[in-house]
Design a protein around this motif. Structure first.
Motif, short mmCIF file in Angstrom:
data_model
loop_
_atom_site.label_atom_id
_atom_site.label_comp_id
_atom_site.label_asym_id
_atom_site.label_seq_id
_atom_site.Cartn_x
_atom_site.Cartn_y
_atom_site.Cartn_z
N ASP A 132 8.27 12.10 0.43
CA ASP A 132 7.03 11.34 0.02
C ASP A 132 6.29 11.30 1.49
OD1 ASP A 132 7.29 10.70 -2.56
OD2 ASP A 132 8.52 9.10 -2.24
N LEU A 133 6.77 11.88 2.38
CA LEU A 133 5.95 11.81 3.94
C LEU A 133 4.74 12.15 3.80
CD1 LEU A 133 6.70 10.57 6.85
CD2 LEU A 133 7.51 12.99 7.11
N GLY A 134 4.48 13.50 3.08
CA GLY A 134 3.17 14.24 2.87
C GLY A 134 2.14 13.25 2.30
N ARG A 135 2.58 12.49 1.31
CA ARG A 135 1.66 11.59 0.60
C ARG A 135 1.17 10.52 1.30
NH1 ARG A 135 2.33 11.96 -5.17
NH2 ARG A 135 3.81 13.40 -5.71
N VAL A 136 2.04 9.76 2.33
CA VAL A 136 1.64 8.64 3.29
C VAL A 136 0.82 9.35 4.28
CG1 VAL A 136 2.66 7.01 4.71
CG2 VAL A 136 3.69 7.50 2.45
N ILE A 137 1.27 10.31 4.83
CA ILE A 137 0.16 10.92 5.74
C ILE A 137 -1.43 11.53 5.23
CG2 ILE A 137 0.09 12.65 7.55
CD1 ILE A 137 3.06 12.46 8.08
N GLY A 138 -1.10 12.20 4.09
CA GLY A 138 -2.17 12.84 3.56
C GLY A 138 -2.84 13.94 4.17
N LEU A 162 0.80 -1.17 -0.11
CA LEU A 162 0.08 -0.22 -0.03
C LEU A 162 1.18 1.19 0.14
CD1 LEU A 162 -2.78 -0.91 2.32
CD2 LEU A 162 -3.18 -0.47 0.03
N SER A 163 1.87 1.30 0.73
CA SER A 163 2.69 2.47 0.98
C SER A 163 3.44 2.84 -0.45
CB SER A 163 3.70 2.47 1.96
OG SER A 163 2.98 1.88 3.25
N ARG A 164 3.75 1.58 -0.98
CA ARG A 164 4.63 1.82 -2.29
C ARG A 164 3.68 2.31 -3.31
NH1 ARG A 164 8.70 -3.26 -2.39
NH2 ARG A 164 10.26 -2.44 -1.09
N GLU A 165 2.44 2.13 -3.49
CA GLU A 165 1.50 2.57 -4.32
C GLU A 165 1.26 4.18 -4.20
OE1 GLU A 165 0.31 1.06 -6.88
OE2 GLU A 165 1.69 -0.60 -6.29
N GLY A 185 -4.64 16.30 6.57
CA GLY A 185 -5.23 16.19 7.94
C GLY A 185 -5.18 14.64 8.35
N GLY A 186 -4.21 13.69 7.97
CA GLY A 186 -4.07 12.62 8.27
C GLY A 186 -4.98 11.29 7.90
N ARG A 187 -5.65 11.72 6.70
CA ARG A 187 -6.63 10.75 6.34
C ARG A 187 -5.94 9.65 6.00
NH1 ARG A 187 -10.07 14.94 2.75
NH2 ARG A 187 -9.98 16.46 4.34
N THR A 188 -4.81 9.82 4.95
CA THR A 188 -4.37 8.55 4.41
C THR A 188 -4.01 7.79 5.34
OG1 THR A 188 -3.77 9.87 2.42
CG2 THR A 188 -2.83 7.64 2.48
N ALA A 189 -3.05 8.15 6.57
CA ALA A 189 -2.58 7.43 7.51
C ALA A 189 -3.67 6.56 8.30
CB ALA A 189 -1.69 8.47 8.43
N ARG A 218 -3.90 2.70 8.68
CA ARG A 218 -3.89 2.12 9.82
C ARG A 218 -5.39 1.41 10.05
NH1 ARG A 218 -1.62 7.36 11.89
NH2 ARG A 218 0.44 6.72 12.58
N ALA A 219 -6.27 1.80 9.36
CA ALA A 219 -7.87 1.04 9.63
C ALA A 219 -7.65 -0.23 8.86
CB ALA A 219 -8.66 2.05 8.85
#
Length: 76
Positions: free
Chosen positions: A40-46, A8-11, A48-52, A56-57
């Motif tokens: 790429d940190l912002g892409r993984v966090i998203g 998922l992270s690599r995508e 407001g943290g939505r992607t992170a 996690r879900a």
């Protein structure tokens, strides 16, 4: 679970080779530490943290199916 987070992270990121997932096993839980390139940190966090939260879900559901508990830590 490690492979799921890795895939998922690599995508999500541009620098796929910089993605690392370290696994720390405990009694009935697992801690997964995700490291990506700082660009790429912002892409993984998203936003407001939505992607992170979504990562996690998905991880939590996968862990519950195995009768375990999992925590995702995104390291910077």
């Amino acid at each position: 679970m490690r492979d799921l987070v890795l895939w998922l992270s690599r995508e999500l990121v541009e620098k796929k080779d910089a993605v690392r997932v370290e696994t720390i096993e405990r009694d009935r839980s697992t801690v997964l530490e995700l490291t990506v390139d700082p660009d790429d940190l912002g892409r993984v966090i998203g936003r407001g943290g939505r992607t992170a939260k979504a990562l996690r879900a998905v991880l939590e559901i996968a862990a519950r199916r195995q009768g375990r508990r999992a925590v995702l830590d995104i390291l910077d």
